[in-house]
Structures are given as structure tokens and as C-alpha cells.
Write a protein that holds these residues in place. Structure first.
Motif, PDB file in Angstrom:
ATOM      1  N   LYS A   1       0.822  -1.280   0.059  1.00  0.00           N
ATOM      2  CA  LYS A   1      -0.188  -0.086  -0.101  1.00  0.00           C
ATOM      3  C   LYS A   1       1.064   1.385  -0.037  1.00  0.00           C
ATOM      4  N   GLY A   2       2.097   1.199   0.213  1.00  0.00           N
ATOM      5  CA  GLY A   2       3.071   2.203   0.249  1.00  0.00           C
ATOM      6  C   GLY A   2       3.088   3.050  -1.140  1.00  0.00           C
ATOM      7  N   GLU A   3       3.530   4.154  -1.280  1.00  0.00           N
ATOM      8  CA  GLU A   3       4.024   5.010  -2.276  1.00  0.00           C
ATOM      9  C   GLU A   3       5.287   4.974  -2.810  1.00  0.00           C
ATOM     10  N   MET A   4       5.665   5.059  -4.062  1.00  0.00           N
ATOM     11  CA  MET A   4       6.924   5.259  -4.391  1.00  0.00           C
ATOM     12  C   MET A   4       7.077   6.533  -5.215  1.00  0.00           C
ATOM     13  N   PHE A   5       8.398   7.239  -5.043  1.00  0.00           N
ATOM     14  CA  PHE A   5       8.390   8.349  -5.616  1.00  0.00           C
ATOM     15  C   PHE A   5      10.193   8.425  -6.032  1.00  0.00           C
ATOM     16  N   LYS A   6      10.325   9.245  -7.101  1.00  0.00           N
ATOM     17  CA  LYS A   6      11.773   9.601  -7.584  1.00  0.00           C
ATOM     18  C   LYS A   6      12.035  10.894  -6.983  1.00  0.00           C
TER      19      LYS A   6
END
Length: 88
Positions: free
Chosen positions: A35-40
């Protein structure tokens, strides 16, 4: 590498861009749901974000990896009070 000080890891941030993922996992029976978000993010954004999270006492579990430009693999695993660097 294991440390309880985030500042010990800063010299290992040698790339300019990273992926950061909030390690938020839930389970439904045997099924794993991420459920976690991922970002650059840039190196400076990443370091500033983590240091601010530590300073205000709101550190979460994160997985961090450089956006790869070679065959070396690195993953940083950050928890509320411990930091790990895995390299291969």
C-alpha cells in the motif's frame, strides 16, 4: 552496514536520483498487498526529507534505492531507529 545514526549513511548517497518507497504492507489471508507510495527524488530532497522526519520524530519505514546507472545494487532500509545498507 548497520547503524543507528542516519548521518553515517549520508556518504553512501553518491547518486543524484533515488527511488524512495514507504514500506506499508498489509495481508489478506496469504495475499500480500503493498500500500506504500513510491517516488523519484533528488539526493538533496531525500536527505532533507529524512533528516526532517527524524528531527520531528515522525520517521517511518522506507526502502531507498538509487536510480541505477550500473550493475551494482544498493538498498537502504530505514526504520524508526535503525538504518541498514545492503549492497551486492
Amino acid at each position: 552496514l548497520y547503524t543507528t545514526s542516519f548521518s553515517d549513511l549520508i556518504p553512501f548517497f553518491t547518486k543524484e536520483k533515488y527511488y524512495i518507497a514507504h514500506k506499508l504492507v498489509s495481508y489478506k489471508g496469504k495475499k500480500i498487498i503493498i500500500k506504500g507510495e513510491m517516488f523519484k527524488v533528488s539526493k538533496s530532497e531525500l536527505i532533507n526529507f529524512i533528516q526532517k522526519s527524524i528531527n520531528i520524530g515522525d520517521m517511518r519505514e522506507f526502502l531507498i534505492s538509487p536510480i541505477l546507472t550500473n550493475n551494482k545494487k544498493e538498498v537502504l532500509y530505514l526504520t524508526e531507529d535503525s538504518y541498514y545498507l545492503y549492497k551486492s
